[in-house]
Write a protein that holds these residues in place. Structure first.
Motif, short mmCIF file in Angstrom:
data_model
loop_
_atom_site.label_atom_id
_atom_site.label_comp_id
_atom_site.label_asym_id
_atom_site.label_seq_id
_atom_site.Cartn_x
_atom_site.Cartn_y
_atom_site.Cartn_z
N THR A 105 2.84 -1.77 -0.94
CA THR A 105 2.87 -1.21 0.29
C THR A 105 1.36 -1.17 0.98
OG1 THR A 105 4.66 0.25 -0.02
CG2 THR A 105 3.18 0.73 1.84
N GLY A 106 0.41 -0.80 -0.08
CA GLY A 106 -0.96 -0.71 0.37
C GLY A 106 -1.73 -2.07 0.75
N LEU A 166 0.06 -4.68 1.73
CA LEU A 166 0.71 -5.27 3.06
C LEU A 166 0.24 -4.33 4.39
CD1 LEU A 166 4.46 -5.50 1.95
CD2 LEU A 166 2.76 -7.28 2.61
N SER A 167 -0.09 -3.21 4.20
CA SER A 167 -0.73 -2.13 5.25
C SER A 167 -2.07 -2.74 5.86
CB SER A 167 -0.70 -0.73 5.06
OG SER A 167 -1.76 -0.52 3.97
N VAL A 168 -2.74 -3.40 4.82
CA VAL A 168 -4.02 -3.97 5.49
C VAL A 168 -3.91 -5.57 5.96
CG1 VAL A 168 -5.56 -2.19 4.23
CG2 VAL A 168 -5.00 -4.56 3.24
N GLY A 169 -2.71 -6.17 5.77
CA GLY A 169 -2.30 -7.07 6.42
C GLY A 169 -2.77 -8.32 5.37
N THR A 197 3.17 -9.96 6.19
CA THR A 197 3.38 -9.34 7.30
C THR A 197 3.17 -10.46 8.29
OG1 THR A 197 0.73 -8.99 7.48
CG2 THR A 197 2.28 -7.15 6.82
N LYS A 225 5.23 -6.07 17.62
CA LYS A 225 5.15 -5.32 16.18
C LYS A 225 4.85 -6.09 15.25
CE LYS A 225 9.73 -4.88 14.17
NZ LYS A 225 10.56 -3.68 13.84
N ASN A 257 3.38 -11.17 12.90
CA ASN A 257 3.29 -10.57 14.13
C ASN A 257 4.48 -11.06 14.99
OD1 ASN A 257 0.78 -8.87 13.69
ND2 ASN A 257 -0.37 -11.08 13.80
N VAL A 292 7.36 -6.97 8.08
CA VAL A 292 7.23 -7.49 6.71
C VAL A 292 8.25 -8.74 6.40
CG1 VAL A 292 7.34 -6.83 4.31
CG2 VAL A 292 6.50 -5.33 5.92
#
Length: 92
Positions: free
Chosen positions: A33-34, A36-39, A52, A74, A54, A77
């Motif tokens: 998760t971490g 993916l959260s920063v791309g 991820t 948005k 866009n 994932v």
């Protein structure tokens, strides 16, 4: 398979207590998760790639009223399985 079933199997296979196994599973998902959260992407050999993507804004239709609505952009994932995983799943 549920989260608790996964925890139980990992614990049994590795000689861990339920709490130790639960922490390992939670830590793995938190790490994914971490990242993916920063791309960034996560590649798990012989399993697949989490990434991820866009999604652009687009027009949609409200199915109840028929009204055209704007769907905002948005980040989503995406999971892409490896050939190895596809081959194993296809055999069953």
């Amino acid at each position: 398979m549920t989260f608790n079933e996964l925890v139980k199997i990992i614990g049994q296979d590795n000689g861990l207590t339920r709490n130790q196994s639960r922490k390992v599973v939670k830590d793995v998902f938190a790490m994914i998760t971490g990242v993916l959260s920063v791309g960034d992407n996560v590649l798990v050999p012989d399993f697949g790639r989490f990434e991820t993507t866009n999604r652009k804004a687009r027009h949609g239709t409200n199915l109840v009223t028929g009204e055209r609505v704007m769907i905002p952009p948005k980040i989503a994932v995406k999971f892409t399985p490896t050939k190895h995983l596809k081959k194993i799943v296809d055999r069953n």
